[in-house]
Motif scaffolding. Sequence first.
Motif, PDB file in Angstrom:
ATOM      1  N   THR A 191       0.720  -1.227  -0.162  1.00  0.00           N
ATOM      2  CA  THR A 191      -0.105  -0.104  -0.017  1.00  0.00           C
ATOM      3  C   THR A 191       0.558   1.299  -0.040  1.00  0.00           C
ATOM      4  OG1 THR A 191      -1.903  -1.286   1.165  1.00  0.00           O
ATOM      5  CG2 THR A 191      -1.807   1.093   1.243  1.00  0.00           C
ATOM      6  N   CYS A 213     -10.752   8.489  -7.435  1.00  0.00           N
ATOM      7  CA  CYS A 213     -11.644   7.895  -6.572  1.00  0.00           C
ATOM      8  C   CYS A 213     -13.087   7.639  -6.795  1.00  0.00           C
ATOM      9  CB  CYS A 213     -11.220   8.663  -5.176  1.00  0.00           C
ATOM     10  SG  CYS A 213      -9.710   8.616  -4.482  1.00  0.00           S
ATOM     11  N   ALA A 232     -14.683   4.095  -7.511  1.00  0.00           N
ATOM     12  CA  ALA A 232     -15.756   3.600  -6.691  1.00  0.00           C
ATOM     13  C   ALA A 232     -17.056   3.262  -7.269  1.00  0.00           C
ATOM     14  CB  ALA A 232     -16.175   4.561  -5.592  1.00  0.00           C
ATOM     15  N   ILE A 279     -16.288  -0.239  -9.169  1.00  0.00           N
ATOM     16  CA  ILE A 279     -15.988  -1.567  -8.538  1.00  0.00           C
ATOM     17  C   ILE A 279     -17.185  -2.490  -7.866  1.00  0.00           C
ATOM     18  CG2 ILE A 279     -15.032  -2.561  -6.166  1.00  0.00           C
ATOM     19  CD1 ILE A 279     -12.841  -2.133  -8.206  1.00  0.00           C
ATOM     20  N   SER A 282      -5.369  -3.202  -9.823  1.00  0.00           N
ATOM     21  CA  SER A 282      -4.979  -2.901  -8.569  1.00  0.00           C
ATOM     22  C   SER A 282      -5.089  -1.170  -8.245  1.00  0.00           C
ATOM     23  CB  SER A 282      -3.510  -3.358  -8.377  1.00  0.00           C
ATOM     24  OG  SER A 282      -2.585  -2.867  -9.522  1.00  0.00           O
ATOM     25  N   GLN A 341      -7.379   0.845  -9.663  1.00  0.00           N
ATOM     26  CA  GLN A 341      -8.744   0.947  -9.415  1.00  0.00           C
ATOM     27  C   GLN A 341      -9.403   0.427  -7.955  1.00  0.00           C
ATOM     28  OE1 GLN A 341     -11.500  -0.637 -12.578  1.00  0.00           O
ATOM     29  NE2 GLN A 341     -13.192   0.078 -11.372  1.00  0.00           N
ATOM     30  N   GLU A 342      -8.809  -0.639  -7.393  1.00  0.00           N
ATOM     31  CA  GLU A 342      -9.121  -1.122  -6.373  1.00  0.00           C
ATOM     32  C   GLU A 342      -8.360  -0.201  -5.035  1.00  0.00           C
ATOM     33  OE1 GLU A 342     -10.345  -4.161  -5.064  1.00  0.00           O
ATOM     34  OE2 GLU A 342     -10.241  -5.564  -6.768  1.00  0.00           O
ATOM     35  N   HIS A 360     -10.410   3.128  -5.144  1.00  0.00           N
ATOM     36  CA  HIS A 360     -11.660   2.781  -4.461  1.00  0.00           C
ATOM     37  C   HIS A 360     -11.455   2.655  -3.108  1.00  0.00           C
ATOM     38  CE1 HIS A 360     -14.892  -0.525  -3.350  1.00  0.00           C
ATOM     39  NE2 HIS A 360     -15.387   0.565  -3.369  1.00  0.00           N
ATOM     40  N   ALA A 361     -10.671   2.171  -2.383  1.00  0.00           N
ATOM     41  CA  ALA A 361     -10.298   2.196  -1.055  1.00  0.00           C
ATOM     42  C   ALA A 361     -10.026   3.657  -0.534  1.00  0.00           C
ATOM     43  CB  ALA A 361      -8.961   1.157  -0.844  1.00  0.00           C
ATOM     44  N   THR A 374     -10.562  -9.058  -0.656  1.00  0.00           N
ATOM     45  CA  THR A 374     -10.421  -8.033  -1.889  1.00  0.00           C
ATOM     46  C   THR A 374      -9.305  -7.011  -1.636  1.00  0.00           C
ATOM     47  OG1 THR A 374     -12.041  -6.679  -0.772  1.00  0.00           O
ATOM     48  CG2 THR A 374     -12.817  -8.245  -2.244  1.00  0.00           C
ATOM     49  N   SER A 404      -9.441  -4.100  -2.550  1.00  0.00           N
ATOM     50  CA  SER A 404      -9.629  -2.801  -1.773  1.00  0.00           C
ATOM     51  C   SER A 404      -9.852  -2.761  -0.308  1.00  0.00           C
ATOM     52  CB  SER A 404     -11.284  -2.418  -2.452  1.00  0.00           C
ATOM     53  OG  SER A 404     -11.357  -2.234  -3.697  1.00  0.00           O
ATOM     54  N   LEU A 406      -7.553  -0.471   2.227  1.00  0.00           N
ATOM     55  CA  LEU A 406      -8.121   0.329   3.067  1.00  0.00           C
ATOM     56  C   LEU A 406      -7.565   0.031   4.637  1.00  0.00           C
ATOM     57  CD1 LEU A 406     -10.087   2.359   3.668  1.00  0.00           C
ATOM     58  CD2 LEU A 406     -11.949   0.695   3.898  1.00  0.00           C
TER      59      LEU A 406
END
Length: 639
Positions: free
Chosen positions: A380, A412, A416, A419, A466, A468-469, A472-473, A509, A511, A515
């Motif tokens: 991350t 973001c 979001a 996903i 990855s 996009q995930e 999303h987080a 997942t 995301s 997070l």
Amino acid sequence: MSQIQTPQEALLWALRDLEEKSFKLFKFHLRNNCLLEGKMLLARGELEGLSPVDLASRLISLHGAWEAVKVVISVLRAMNLLEPVDRLSHICLNDYREMYREHVRCLEERQEGGIGGSYNQLLLVTRSNPESADPSACPLPEQELDSVSVETLFDPGEKSYQAPPTVVLQGSAGTGKTTLARKMVLDWATGTLYPGQFDYVFYVSCREMVLLPEGTPDQLLFWCCGDNQAPVKEMRREEERLLFILDGFDELQRPFATGWKRLSLNPMENVLHRLIRREVFSRCSLLITTRPVALHSLKPLLKQSRHIHILGFSEDERRRYFSSYFADEEQARNAFDIVQGNDVLYKSCQIPGICWVICSWLKERMERGREISENLSNGTDIFMAYVSTFLPPNDNEDCTELTSHRVLRGLCSLAAEGIPHQRFIFEEADLRKHNLDGASLDAFLSSMPYQEGGHMKTFYTFRHISFQEFFHAVSYLVKEDQSDLGKESHRELRRLLDEEEETENGEMTLSMQFLLDILKKETSSNFELKFFLKVSPSLKQELMYFKEQIKSIKHKRAWDLEFSLNPSKIRNLVKGVQISDVSLKMGQSNKKSHNRNSFSVKTSLKDEWKEKQGPVVGKDKIAKTQKETSNGKGREMEK
């Protein structure tokens, strides 16, 4: 007829075999077809005076031998003369196989700068005793791993099967699944992989299936060939000579996911599900790539399967990758020295996708003359470093230019939006909705131009799933209203938790993994410093509540298997893989950093033939989704 061996001979036979009345009618339909397609073949008088031999010569000079045969087949179909169509198609089948191979070779070479480029080896493993436990389980105990070569993936082995088993190539995000799949197609086309075993090897991007409005098994073949006159009837007579490679099962729509908005499968996705269940093309060979997070959905569809794990780069291949990425040798050495001096970076470079992120980040920092002193403790942190480096400057808040905060929030919200509905392809209108300019954000987005009728249209995807995930987080932390999460965010997090509970003991997942990492105290502070943002205490408190809930669910994290192996085990596994078995094609990074080179090839095998022949399969439907070559801007990170 048995002595006919070339398209030229077949064309002459077909025209000479027509009776005089049928030949006159043939020329009438031929002229009409040409007028409808906007092509003036010959004046009426010239066409009427041509003999079968003269017409054959004229068609070949205008279109080339194979294209001329397709023109004749099209006209014969319009005349409902199906018997000569079948015979003509059968005669030319061998030539079509070679044409398809040449199409694959030309397209891949054109997009990747030739097959003589640099290659990096990937490591494949399987259980030494597949009967000992669930073959899809991940991670695997080290002592149970054996290396595998690509050449043996479809060997029958000791077991006897009524149909070839489905090979499932599984690996976390970025381990090299797409690159390996595309390399297999190219090696088959050049005759170095599975010689004599398959007449056709088809690459199918599961991500692109959502673009196709209709779907039948025959249309899948047309789409794979990029040719609405492909001899699909003959192909289906020998299904055992076909190999389908379905890349990215985890990117299909998920009507099975608990809590998310249920979307029905589009028709072509339904065809793929039938293919996986062996309800169509039951005797073909099949390889499916997927992330482990989707295995619980894939497994019920499989009858007989063989699971292969892709582990990414060995230690030697990491060094080779840096040499191939950086055009400047001194820059490559300096970058690799930095990575070797950081255990997290060095281990992360085992994953080709993360290795690409690290190289891109290091190269940009070096070219800007920036110091590289970040203390990166996990994957991350690596994504945070990359994103903060490539976001536009944030010192012009009052200007109309895209600023760092505006772009971050836009990326973001776009991620979001996609996903929850398994949506990975976006139109330009979607980007405008989120105040994004795709052309200026090639560090995060890739463009996918394609032709729709007579117009060009552009789709966009995140450079890799990855990204996009990750965005999303981050979307939960960059809300403009920092007072609380809000009802919609609460619902989305609840859905994420439901999905994690449903797949307990599976892979978390990405995301959720991102997070949870960002919510760690040290990473959270680092996040706020890098992005010049302050997350309110109340918002943090709400997110920490969800963090405690997710921690109670037993899950594996992405890259657990890859990072759990000790170096000596990887070296022993590498010894069992021949150098020619699994090679990963790499381009040279001699461009400016914003044109970061790819280590995957484009996701469409249709482009070159489409340019030659025009619309494909139903001009108003399937042809709409045949994409034009995107000049190397495809999915530039590997799955």
